[in-house]
Design a protein around this motif. Structure first.
Motif, PDB file in Angstrom:
ATOM      1  N   TYR A 147       0.800  -1.221   0.000  1.00 34.13           N
ATOM      2  CA  TYR A 147       0.000   0.000   0.000  1.00 34.13           C
ATOM      3  C   TYR A 147       0.835   1.274   0.000  1.00 34.13           C
ATOM      4  N   TRP A 148       1.964   1.266  -0.677  1.00 24.61           N
ATOM      5  CA  TRP A 148       2.706   2.509  -0.883  1.00 24.61           C
ATOM      6  C   TRP A 148       3.541   2.381  -2.148  1.00 24.61           C
ATOM      7  N   SER A 149       3.876   3.512  -2.743  1.00 25.13           N
ATOM      8  CA  SER A 149       4.651   3.538  -3.974  1.00 25.13           C
ATOM      9  C   SER A 149       5.631   4.704  -3.916  1.00 25.13           C
ATOM     10  N   TYR A 150       6.406   4.865  -4.967  1.00 21.37           N
ATOM     11  CA  TYR A 150       7.375   5.950  -5.049  1.00 21.37           C
ATOM     12  C   TYR A 150       7.610   6.247  -6.530  1.00 21.37           C
ATOM     13  N   PRO A 151       8.151   7.409  -6.857  1.00 19.07           N
ATOM     14  CA  PRO A 151       8.342   7.764  -8.278  1.00 19.07           C
ATOM     15  C   PRO A 151       9.402   6.877  -8.934  1.00 19.07           C
ATOM     16  N   LEU A 152       9.175   6.541 -10.186  1.00 16.93           N
ATOM     17  CA  LEU A 152      10.159   5.798 -10.970  1.00 16.93           C
ATOM     18  C   LEU A 152      11.156   6.790 -11.555  1.00 16.93           C
ATOM     19  N   VAL A 153      12.423   6.588 -11.269  1.00 15.96           N
ATOM     20  CA  VAL A 153      13.492   7.456 -11.755  1.00 15.96           C
ATOM     21  C   VAL A 153      14.355   6.657 -12.730  1.00 15.96           C
ATOM     22  N   ILE A 154      14.471   7.146 -13.962  1.00 16.53           N
ATOM     23  CA  ILE A 154      15.262   6.467 -14.988  1.00 16.53           C
ATOM     24  C   ILE A 154      16.532   7.271 -15.221  1.00 16.53           C
ATOM     25  N   GLU A 155      17.656   6.718 -14.826  1.00 15.27           N
ATOM     26  CA  GLU A 155      18.947   7.376 -14.991  1.00 15.27           C
ATOM     27  C   GLU A 155      19.708   6.706 -16.130  1.00 15.27           C
ATOM     28  N   SER A 156      20.155   7.507 -17.084  1.00 12.12           N
ATOM     29  CA  SER A 156      20.834   6.954 -18.262  1.00 12.12           C
ATOM     30  C   SER A 156      22.130   6.245 -17.901  1.00 12.12           C
ATOM     31  N   ASN A 157      22.859   6.777 -16.908  1.00 14.00           N
ATOM     32  CA  ASN A 157      24.124   6.123 -16.540  1.00 14.00           C
ATOM     33  C   ASN A 157      23.884   4.741 -15.947  1.00 14.00           C
ATOM     34  N   THR A 158      22.759   4.556 -15.250  1.00 14.79           N
ATOM     35  CA  THR A 158      22.426   3.230 -14.722  1.00 14.79           C
ATOM     36  C   THR A 158      22.180   2.254 -15.855  1.00 14.79           C
ATOM     37  N   LEU A 159      21.435   2.687 -16.873  1.00 13.71           N
ATOM     38  CA  LEU A 159      21.157   1.816 -18.018  1.00 13.71           C
ATOM     39  C   LEU A 159      22.433   1.479 -18.776  1.00 13.71           C
ATOM     40  N   VAL A 160      23.296   2.485 -18.965  1.00 20.89           N
ATOM     41  CA  VAL A 160      24.551   2.237 -19.692  1.00 20.89           C
ATOM     42  C   VAL A 160      25.432   1.245 -18.941  1.00 20.89           C
ATOM     43  N   GLU A 161      25.527   1.410 -17.628  1.00 17.96           N
ATOM     44  CA  GLU A 161      26.329   0.476 -16.822  1.00 17.96           C
ATOM     45  C   GLU A 161      25.782  -0.944 -16.908  1.00 17.96           C
ATOM     46  N   LEU A 162      24.452  -1.080 -16.865  1.00  9.48           N
ATOM     47  CA  LEU A 162      23.847  -2.409 -16.945  1.00  9.48           C
ATOM     48  C   LEU A 162      24.115  -3.063 -18.300  1.00  9.48           C
ATOM     49  N   ILE A 163      23.960  -2.293 -19.378  1.00 14.98           N
ATOM     50  CA  ILE A 163      24.169  -2.849 -20.715  1.00 14.98           C
ATOM     51  C   ILE A 163      25.636  -3.224 -20.906  1.00 14.98           C
ATOM     52  N   LEU A 164      26.545  -2.368 -20.485  1.00 15.61           N
ATOM     53  CA  LEU A 164      27.972  -2.674 -20.634  1.00 15.61           C
ATOM     54  C   LEU A 164      28.367  -3.906 -19.832  1.00 15.61           C
ATOM     55  N   SER A 165      27.830  -4.012 -18.611  1.00 15.69           N
ATOM     56  CA  SER A 165      28.157  -5.192 -17.790  1.00 15.69           C
ATOM     57  C   SER A 165      27.581  -6.459 -18.406  1.00 15.69           C
ATOM     58  N   ALA A 166      26.363  -6.369 -18.990  1.00 22.18           N
ATOM     59  CA  ALA A 166      25.774  -7.539 -19.638  1.00 22.18           C
ATOM     60  C   ALA A 166      26.579  -7.966 -20.851  1.00 22.18           C
ATOM     61  N   LEU A 167      26.997  -6.986 -21.668  1.00 21.85           N
ATOM     62  CA  LEU A 167      27.812  -7.315 -22.834  1.00 21.85           C
ATOM     63  C   LEU A 167      29.164  -7.887 -22.438  1.00 21.85           C
ATOM     64  N   MET A 168      29.725  -7.373 -21.370  1.00 22.85           N
ATOM     65  CA  MET A 168      31.011  -7.896 -20.909  1.00 22.85           C
ATOM     66  C   MET A 168      30.881  -9.341 -20.448  1.00 22.85           C
ATOM     67  N   VAL A 169      29.789  -9.639 -19.714  1.00 24.73           N
ATOM     68  CA  VAL A 169      29.568 -11.015 -19.260  1.00 24.73           C
ATOM     69  C   VAL A 169      29.422 -11.955 -20.449  1.00 24.73           C
ATOM     70  N   VAL A 170      28.658 -11.530 -21.461  1.00 20.05           N
ATOM     71  CA  VAL A 170      28.462 -12.362 -22.656  1.00 20.05           C
ATOM     72  C   VAL A 170      29.779 -12.538 -23.409  1.00 20.05           C
ATOM     73  N   PHE A 171      30.527 -11.456 -23.539  1.00 16.05           N
ATOM     74  CA  PHE A 171      31.808 -11.517 -24.265  1.00 16.05           C
ATOM     75  C   PHE A 171      32.749 -12.527 -23.616  1.00 16.05           C
ATOM     76  N   LEU A 172      32.843 -12.479 -22.283  1.00 14.25           N
ATOM     77  CA  LEU A 172      33.737 -13.402 -21.584  1.00 14.25           C
ATOM     78  C   LEU A 172      33.214 -14.839 -21.647  1.00 14.25           C
ATOM     79  N   ALA A 173      31.876 -14.986 -21.602  1.00 18.11           N
ATOM     80  CA  ALA A 173      31.300 -16.343 -21.644  1.00 18.11           C
ATOM     81  C   ALA A 173      31.458 -16.987 -23.008  1.00 18.11           C
ATOM     82  N   VAL A 174      31.369 -16.165 -24.067  1.00 21.19           N
ATOM     83  CA  VAL A 174      31.440 -16.703 -25.428  1.00 21.19           C
ATOM     84  C   VAL A 174      32.887 -16.867 -25.892  1.00 21.19           C
TER      85      VAL A 174
END
Length: 832
Positions: free
Chosen positions: A784-811
């Protein structure tokens, strides 16, 4: 039929030598999924079971306690009179702090042993086993006492701490100072005992002579709809107070356990996608063998029965291994989880007592369901091959159907969203959104690659071939790429949710705690007098509280000043045009989100509160404020509306107007000397501890996020190895044309990086949608409570780069393995 099934099983068993990698992939994925799910189930189950024993491990069914109305103690005469009046369910408790060798204060808890024994003799007379709670030895050594009885009891973890400080001797005596040791001390494992030393109240009086009884526990259930006879018997200087219940602790920890279970279940789902991918490749590899069996006269029912038996055997074996591994993971994580929950909710967790068979049954059921769903697609493909006389050509792949499925699922989500409001429907919507995203990936990947190919110059034919071949790989490894999409989308969703929650909490708590320090005390008037006399430049605001009732539910009413500083400190979600004018006249109140959403209250609405004396008052809702993490409904009222402003614990906000900052250490020293029961907290320390608590809450779920991403990357890497057989014609031709092995490796890595980059781009909007659903749908319906959704571009970039790095090392490793094959082997294979 049985003989035919046996023959098929024997052939399948013999084929394992030729399909070792595919089989190992299935086993490893199932074991990882079962281990992750079982570890989460162990943590949740054992933690929740510990809450029921948190307050008093030696006594059940305690909801209320009797406390003095003002600061002070309860006399022995009061306790005796109450018991003489027939209240045999009362147990006196006295607390005492004793300074030890290193100036550390030890907390002693004296319990009326004889009153306790009359209520709970069976539980207390367990033997001194690992889980038993030993007898207290009475000070007068009655005839029931034996030399083996102990005067003091402590928790095993606390004993380790005291032993490390040389305060607990090897013969279990506790050293208070260089001259005095007390004991013997019994060391037990009892959830909720914490850092307390428990003894009989008579022993406490004889050793330390406390001033009186601190509080009286009231055992048994209460009828909350009418006053109890005990309340009517209480003198004016005593009051009955409701203790923190198991339900309250469940509410407090619900967010932690919900996130933990969701991530564990997600990890299991991703592992099932890996199983689906491996099963699909395994069945395809078996098609010639099973077709031959069919031509030899083996009934198709026998073939399917053998495959089902094989799958169930795998589920039984992998579940057992996964549960055993998951238990070890839970124990490995237990110090971190225990410390997190202890810091958050002041509970002690025991990870030893749980049923292996119950856990195995739950995980086995999940494995059977997951494996059945994962096997449906490859078995359907197998059925097409075995029931057809002519060779089955691969059907023309139509991507348009994936777009149709995606749109259809999203429409179903909208229908559920507007027609049903429940936790189950919310999780169903989230599941359908994730699956619709998988369909969109299957639709968009080939089209995105087709857009890239014309852009690549003709002067780089190898690069053009690499991108064109990536389209074939996307079809061959579509399931593995779906698993990767799920992992990235949920990582984006969970991280945005946690970051938004952290930012909102930090902003809210910094704005709300605008004072320099806070004092929690029963002696508010005396503390204010002390401040006005010795610290004239310190402004004080006393915050009182009262428990009211609205529609049968308890509501916390807290006073709130209406000066400009406090107006700015209150973060409102919504309010009427001039809320403070109505509030200062005691005609309006502010309510928290939890109260508004749980009771479906709106701005401007007038509501009626009932006090503890059954009197009522009517006020208007002038604003709804954010109150993150509070499990209870709460309302802020004008100070004039509080019924007994001088009773109970009160919070004093301190604002220092002077330049000299040495006032706070001096104030702490004076308060600790004159008011030992009072607590003073500096705001900066409170802010720091609050954010540390927040970070500790999500440390386990963030770890599961990373594990889920690693599992998805592992699925891609395994797909690369498994489909390497299909890649040999292209690779052999290219190597025969003189393309070096290192360049082929770089082209392979480029293929997978490009594919994963497209998947990440598609996963971001679905991750944002997932985060919005978690915040504004699941969180609202659950808490029974919520909060505003905040979308930060640096958070998205860090997540994508870390995901690509994990895939690169795995492959990288399986890709490098393929180019180590001598060129002559590939050329020989090309020549047949």
């Amino acid at each position: 039929m049985i003989k035919s099934i046996h023959e098929v099983l024997w052939v399948i068993l013999k084929s394992y030598d030729l399909q070792k990698y595919r089989l190992c992939l299935i086993l490893l994925a199932m074991i990882m999924g079962c281990a992750g799910l079982s570890s989460v189930l162990v943590i949740n189950e054992t933690a929740k079971r510990s809450y029921s024993q948190t307050a008093f491990p030696f006594l059940d069914n305690v909801e209320y306690a009797i406390y003095p109305s003002q600061s002070g103690w309860i006399s022995k005469a009061d306790y005796a009179d109450l018991r003489k009046n027939g209240n045999r369910n009362l147990i006196a408790v006295s607390t005492q702090q004793v300074e030890s060798l290193d100036n550390h204060k030890l907390d002693f808890l004296g319990v009326d042993y004889y009153a306790l024994m009359s209520l709970n003799r069976t539980r207390l007379e367990k033997d001194n086993s690992k889980s038993g709670f030993p007898l207290f030895a009475a000070n007068n050594h009655s005839s029931n006492s034996t030399p083996t009885e102990h005067k003091f009891v402590i928790d095993v973890e606390y004993a380790k701490t005291l032993g490390a400080k040389n305060q607990l001797t090897t013969d279990n005596f506790l050293k208070l100072n260089s001259q005095l040791s007390i004991g013997p001390v019994a060391i037990v494992e009892a959830a909720g005992l914490g850092e307390q030393i428990v003894c009989d109240i008579e022993t406490l009086y004889s050793q330390f002579n406390p001033q009186g009884i601190s509080y009286i526990l009231v055992a048994g259930k209460f009828n909350h709809k009418q006053p109890s006879p005990l309340q009517l018997q209480l003198p004016s200087h005593l009051k009955l107070i409701k203790l923190t219940s198991t339900e309250d602790l469940d509410q407090l920890t619900a967010s932690f356990h919900l996130n933990l279970f969701a991530m564990g279940l997600l990890m299991f789902v991703v592992c099932m996608f890996v199983v689906l991918n491996a099963l699909n490749l395994l069945i395809i590899k078996r098609v010639p063998m099973l077709t031959t069996l069919r031509q030899l006269g083996i009934p198709i029912v026998a073939i399917y029965s053998a495959i089902i038996i094989e799958m169930m055997t795998l589920a039984i074996a992998c579940s057992a291994i996964g549960v055993t591994l998951g238990i070890e993971i839970a124990k490995w994580l237990s110090p971190s989880v225990t410390q997190t929950l202890a810091n958050l909710y002041n509970v002690s967790i025991n990870f030893e007592n749980f049923s292996w068979f119950n856990l195995y049954a739950q995980v086995l059921l999940a494995s059977v369901v997951g494996l059945s769903l994962a096997a449906a697609l490859p078995l359907r493909s197998l059925n097409q091959h075995l029931t057809s006389i002519q060779p089955v050509a691969s059907p023309a792949h139509s991507e348009n159907k994936w777009l149709a499925f995606c749109v259809l699922l999203l429409l179903i989500c909208l229908i559920i969203y507007f027609s049903n409001e429940s936790i189950f429907s919310s999780f169903l919507i989230i599941g359908l959104v994730i699956i619709s995203g998988c369909f969109l990936v299957l639709y968009m990947l080939p089209r995105l690659l087709c857009l890239i190919i014309p852009i690549i110059p003709l002067t780089t034919p190898n690069l053009r071939w690499s991108v064109a071949d990536a389209k074939r790989i996307s079809n061959k490894s579509s399931i593995a790429f779906c698993a990767f999409f799920i992992a990235v989308a949920t990582n984006v969703g969970m991280n945005l949710m946690v970051n938004s929650f952290r930012l909102a909490t930090d902003t809210w708590i910094t704005q709300r705690l605008d004072a320099d320090a806070y004092v929690n005390t029963k002696d508010a008037e005396q503390v204010v007098t002390l401040l006005s006399s010795n610290f004239p430049k310190t402004t004080t605001f006393v915050r009182q509280s009262e428990t009211g009732n609205y529609q049968g539910d308890a509501i916390q009413l807290r006073s709130y000043p209406s000066n400009l500083e406090h107006q700015e400190a209150l973060m409102l979600e919504q309010s009427i045009a001039t809320p403070w004018d109505t509030f200062s006249k005691a005609q309006g109140i502010f309510i928290n989100q939890q109260f508004a959403l749980s009771k479906q209250l709106n701005l401007g609405q007038k509501i009626v509160f009932r006090r503890q004396n059954n009197h009522t008052f009517t006020v208007q809702i002038v604003g709804i404020y954010y109150d993150y993490g509070n499990p209870k409904a709460q309302a802020l009222v004008s100070e004039s509306l509080i019924l007994n402003p001088s009773s109970g614990n009160q919070v004093i906000a301190l604002y220092n107007q002077g330049v000299n900052q040495s006032w706070l250490p001096e104030l702490k020293n004076q308060i600790s000397t004159q008011f030992p029961d009072a607590q003073i907290v500096e705001t900066q320390d409170l802010l720091k501890r609050s954010m540390q608590t927040f970070d500790n809450t999500f440390v386990v779920t963030q770890g599961l996020n990373i594990i889920t991403l690693l599992v998805a990357a592992f699925s891609l890497a395994s797909s690369l190895i498994v489909i390497d057989y299909d890649n040999r014609p292209q690779r052999a031709l290219i190597r025969a044309m003189g393309v070096p092995a290192l360049k082929i490796l770089m082209l392979t890595l480029f293929q997978y990086t490009l594919l994963c980059l497209f998947i990440c781009a598609l996963a971001i909007p679905f991750g944002i949608l997932l985060s919005w659903l978690l915040i504004h749908l699941v969180n609202v319906q659950a808490f029974y409570w919520s909060y505003p959704l905040v979308i930060e571009s640096n958070t998205l970039v860090e997540l994508i780069l870390s995901a690509l790095m994990v895939v690169f090392l795995a492959v990288l490793l399986p890709a490098a393995r393929t180019i180590l094959i001598p060129p002559i082997e590939d050329i020989k294979w090309l020549n047949g």
